[in-house]
Design an enzyme around this catalytic site. Sequence first.
Site, PDB file in Angstrom:
ATOM      1  N   MET A   1       5.901   7.842  73.856  1.00 30.18           N
ATOM      2  CA  MET A   1       6.404   8.345  72.573  1.00 30.18           C
ATOM      3  C   MET A   1       7.589   9.261  72.821  1.00 30.18           C
ATOM      4  O   MET A   1       7.566  10.073  73.739  1.00 30.18           O
ATOM      5  CB  MET A   1       5.280   9.124  71.897  1.00 30.18           C
ATOM      6  CG  MET A   1       5.699  10.149  70.872  1.00 30.18           C
ATOM      7  SD  MET A   1       4.343  11.299  70.459  1.00 30.18           S
ATOM      8  CE  MET A   1       3.403  10.346  69.304  1.00 30.18           C
ATOM      9  N   ASN A   2       8.650   9.141  71.986  1.00 30.44           N
ATOM     10  CA  ASN A   2       9.594  10.257  71.899  1.00 30.44           C
ATOM     11  C   ASN A   2       9.746  10.683  70.444  1.00 30.44           C
ATOM     12  O   ASN A   2       8.710  11.014  69.828  1.00 30.44           O
ATOM     13  CB  ASN A   2      10.897  10.043  72.685  1.00 30.44           C
ATOM     14  CG  ASN A   2      11.712   8.818  72.393  1.00 30.44           C
ATOM     15  OD1 ASN A   2      11.355   7.724  72.792  1.00 30.44           O
ATOM     16  ND2 ASN A   2      12.836   8.974  71.731  1.00 30.44           N
ATOM     17  N   ASP A   3      10.908  10.745  69.877  1.00 29.91           N
ATOM     18  CA  ASP A   3      11.132  11.427  68.588  1.00 29.91           C
ATOM     19  C   ASP A   3      10.134  11.111  67.463  1.00 29.91           C
ATOM     20  O   ASP A   3       9.758   9.951  67.284  1.00 29.91           O
ATOM     21  CB  ASP A   3      12.481  11.036  67.992  1.00 29.91           C
ATOM     22  CG  ASP A   3      13.615  11.043  68.970  1.00 29.91           C
ATOM     23  OD1 ASP A   3      13.414  11.432  70.122  1.00 29.91           O
ATOM     24  OD2 ASP A   3      14.716  10.643  68.574  1.00 29.91           O
TER      25      ASP A   3
ATOM     26  N   TRP B   1      10.104   5.239  78.734  1.00 26.15           N
ATOM     27  CA  TRP B   1      11.004   4.786  77.669  1.00 26.15           C
ATOM     28  C   TRP B   1      11.476   3.373  77.965  1.00 26.15           C
ATOM     29  O   TRP B   1      11.837   3.048  79.094  1.00 26.15           O
ATOM     30  CB  TRP B   1      12.197   5.746  77.571  1.00 26.15           C
ATOM     31  CG  TRP B   1      13.051   5.505  76.357  1.00 26.15           C
ATOM     32  CD1 TRP B   1      12.907   6.087  75.138  1.00 26.15           C
ATOM     33  CD2 TRP B   1      14.150   4.597  76.249  1.00 26.15           C
ATOM     34  NE1 TRP B   1      13.850   5.599  74.264  1.00 26.15           N
ATOM     35  CE2 TRP B   1      14.631   4.681  74.915  1.00 26.15           C
ATOM     36  CE3 TRP B   1      14.774   3.715  77.116  1.00 26.15           C
ATOM     37  CZ2 TRP B   1      15.708   3.929  74.454  1.00 26.15           C
ATOM     38  CZ3 TRP B   1      15.848   2.962  76.655  1.00 26.15           C
ATOM     39  CH2 TRP B   1      16.312   3.072  75.335  1.00 26.15           C
TER      40      TRP B   1
ATOM     41  N   ARG C   1      23.850   7.198  65.088  1.00 24.20           N
ATOM     42  CA  ARG C   1      22.405   6.955  64.951  1.00 24.20           C
ATOM     43  C   ARG C   1      21.654   8.082  64.237  1.00 24.20           C
ATOM     44  O   ARG C   1      22.209   9.111  63.908  1.00 24.20           O
ATOM     45  CB  ARG C   1      21.793   6.738  66.335  1.00 24.20           C
ATOM     46  CG  ARG C   1      22.007   7.866  67.316  1.00 24.20           C
ATOM     47  CD  ARG C   1      21.354   7.508  68.667  1.00 24.20           C
ATOM     48  NE  ARG C   1      21.679   8.504  69.679  1.00 24.20           N
ATOM     49  CZ  ARG C   1      22.754   8.474  70.446  1.00 24.20           C
ATOM     50  NH1 ARG C   1      23.649   7.501  70.327  1.00 24.20           N
ATOM     51  NH2 ARG C   1      22.966   9.429  71.341  1.00 24.20           N
ATOM     52  N   ASP C   2      20.345   7.829  64.055  1.00 28.34           N
ATOM     53  CA  ASP C   2      19.361   8.795  63.555  1.00 28.34           C
ATOM     54  C   ASP C   2      19.590   9.172  62.088  1.00 28.34           C
ATOM     55  O   ASP C   2      19.733  10.350  61.739  1.00 28.34           O
ATOM     56  CB  ASP C   2      19.344  10.054  64.442  1.00 28.34           C
ATOM     57  CG  ASP C   2      19.167   9.738  65.915  1.00 28.34           C
ATOM     58  OD1 ASP C   2      18.688   8.634  66.220  1.00 28.34           O
ATOM     59  OD2 ASP C   2      19.519  10.578  66.770  1.00 28.34           O
TER      60      ASP C   2
ATOM     61  N   ILE D   1      27.246  18.284  73.677  1.00 28.72           N
ATOM     62  CA  ILE D   1      28.214  17.243  73.327  1.00 28.72           C
ATOM     63  C   ILE D   1      27.792  16.635  71.992  1.00 28.72           C
ATOM     64  O   ILE D   1      28.054  17.212  70.956  1.00 28.72           O
ATOM     65  CB  ILE D   1      28.405  16.230  74.469  1.00 28.72           C
ATOM     66  CG1 ILE D   1      27.061  15.747  75.029  1.00 28.72           C
ATOM     67  CG2 ILE D   1      29.218  16.856  75.594  1.00 28.72           C
ATOM     68  CD1 ILE D   1      27.155  14.568  75.954  1.00 28.72           C
TER      69      ILE D   1
HETATM   70  C1  FRU Z   1      16.762  11.328  70.615  1.00 32.41           C
HETATM   71  C2  FRU Z   1      17.180   9.881  70.743  1.00 32.41           C
HETATM   72  C3  FRU Z   1      17.805   9.410  69.459  1.00 32.41           C
HETATM   73  C4  FRU Z   1      17.575   7.934  69.485  1.00 32.41           C
HETATM   74  C5  FRU Z   1      16.235   7.821  70.176  1.00 32.41           C
HETATM   75  C6  FRU Z   1      16.065   6.639  71.085  1.00 32.41           C
HETATM   76  O1  FRU Z   1      15.743  11.709  71.450  1.00 32.41           O
HETATM   77  O2  FRU Z   1      18.062   9.724  71.843  1.00 32.41           O
HETATM   78  O3  FRU Z   1      19.149   9.784  69.297  1.00 32.41           O
HETATM   79  O4  FRU Z   1      17.572   7.402  68.206  1.00 32.41           O
HETATM   80  O5  FRU Z   1      16.078   9.015  70.929  1.00 32.41           O
HETATM   81  O6  FRU Z   1      14.753   6.518  71.536  1.00 32.41           O
END
Ligand code: FRU
Length: 505
Positions: A37-39, A63, A174-175, A227
């Site tokens: 898991m990340n974000d 990842w 993104r995001d 950055i």
């Molecule tokens: C942040 C990030 C986001 C991207 C996602 C990819 O942690 O790098 O910018 O959408 O993780 O997993």
Amino acid sequence: MNSNKLEKARQIELEKEALIGEKDKPMFHLCPRAGWMNDPNGFSYYNGEYHLFYQYNPYNSYWDTMHWGHAVSRTLMRWSYRPAALAPDHPYDEGGCYSGSAVEMPDGRQLIMYTGLRAPKDAGEELEAASLQDKFMQCQNLAFGDGTDYVKYDKNPVIDCNDLPEGFSRIDFRDPKIIRQKDGSYLCLIAGRAADEDGQIYLFKSRDCISWKYWKVLIKNEGRFGIMWECPDFFELDGKQILLASPMEMAPKGLEYHNGAGSLCLAGEYDEETGTFTPQYDQAIDYGIDFYAAQTILTPDGRRVMIAWMQNWDTCLMRDKRAPWAGQMTLPRELSFRDGRLYQQPIREMEIYYTNSVSYRKVPVFDEISLYAVEGRTIDLDLTVRPVPGEPVYRKFSVWFAMDPVTRIHTAVRFTPVDGTVKIDRKYAGSRKALVHQRRCLVPESMDGNIRMRIILDRYSCEVFINDGRYVMSAVIFTDLSAEKICFRTEGKAIIDVTKKEISL
Ligand code: FRU
């Protein structure tokens, strides 16, 4: 009809989940159903439940091509998993379904907007730089759902990187964070980079949340904080406008910002008409070791609640690749803004789950002391430290927790009044990796020796809320669960009040 990729992900997460023991996961912090898991993504309230999606690789504990995992909760404490929500199964997202947000549509459907990465992860290796630009372009996509199953919009992408003005990066885009405006229209914040590589946040506008138009750059980094800024969020809080972001590659600034993947809160004024944001204050969101990619919601009763990935790209190696899961979320935190600062408090629903409370008042501490029944790895420990009246302020005060009394393995929080610093220290917590294990935070108002700390432990993590949440420090630990003792130590004399509440779901 779900794609084969999504069906396969849903199958594998069930198989892998069955192999993980209940106690091998945190009790009330969300971790992946299986794998990585990340974000946090799509944090929202829908059909009477909180929904939390997350960046997810169900196949392995590292990842890789991103899916969206999914969990729901009524209390933000006890989570139950739903099947994986998105898999990278279309040409516009075959490199991964990256971070995004969710809102409820006027017609009752739940809408997700997420970033699609076009090319598969390894496709770029032999490509020329020019075509790499095409291959790695990022675009924003929609999926509509009912809280369990999500169907990707047949006209995706709804925002293409070519919708950006000339010169802005097509591969760092993104995001998306969707915000419903008072007039029923929508704004979307998206993270990107200018032609000079500097991070910036865009605003897009929409009437129906489906067709979007580029509006403007909300803010440019101007080289101040790292950055690129990832995962933006933007909301009003106690009369100020707040922008949260996660800057990559920060340079340290005193003890405010540390090197590497960081967290940033800007607070200021916002003019909705012109989309002009004027920051007045900046600070880190979390001063600990593991924190990134925060996302917030407004609860039905009007609280602004934030959750983040309790990890970041510089500390991923804390977890072994063979572990059955990797990554967890922070505790949901209630936000407020006062005296020019962002305050965070543990979500109040935690109180529902308190058992076995024990309190001690006015305990003198010199050298080292343990208190009967003050121990455990799923607890809320509330601690007030004072100097002894008429005596010099103590030189240092520490609390050791997740401690094994025989091996002396422990994690510590240490306060030094003379320079007003609190240090979180997991150097002796059992890790054998050369990673960051200590971090400090400046707490100048406590230099007189008065400090309050609330420490939340949940098996594999600690979150320290200092002075009613004016500063927060978070860190994961993977110390064996049998290490559950706590002791208080001083150089000099101090007086403490302690309340420990056990948490049990
Ligand atoms: C942040 C990030 C986001 C991207 C996602 C990819 O942690 O790098 O910018 O959408 O993780 O997993």
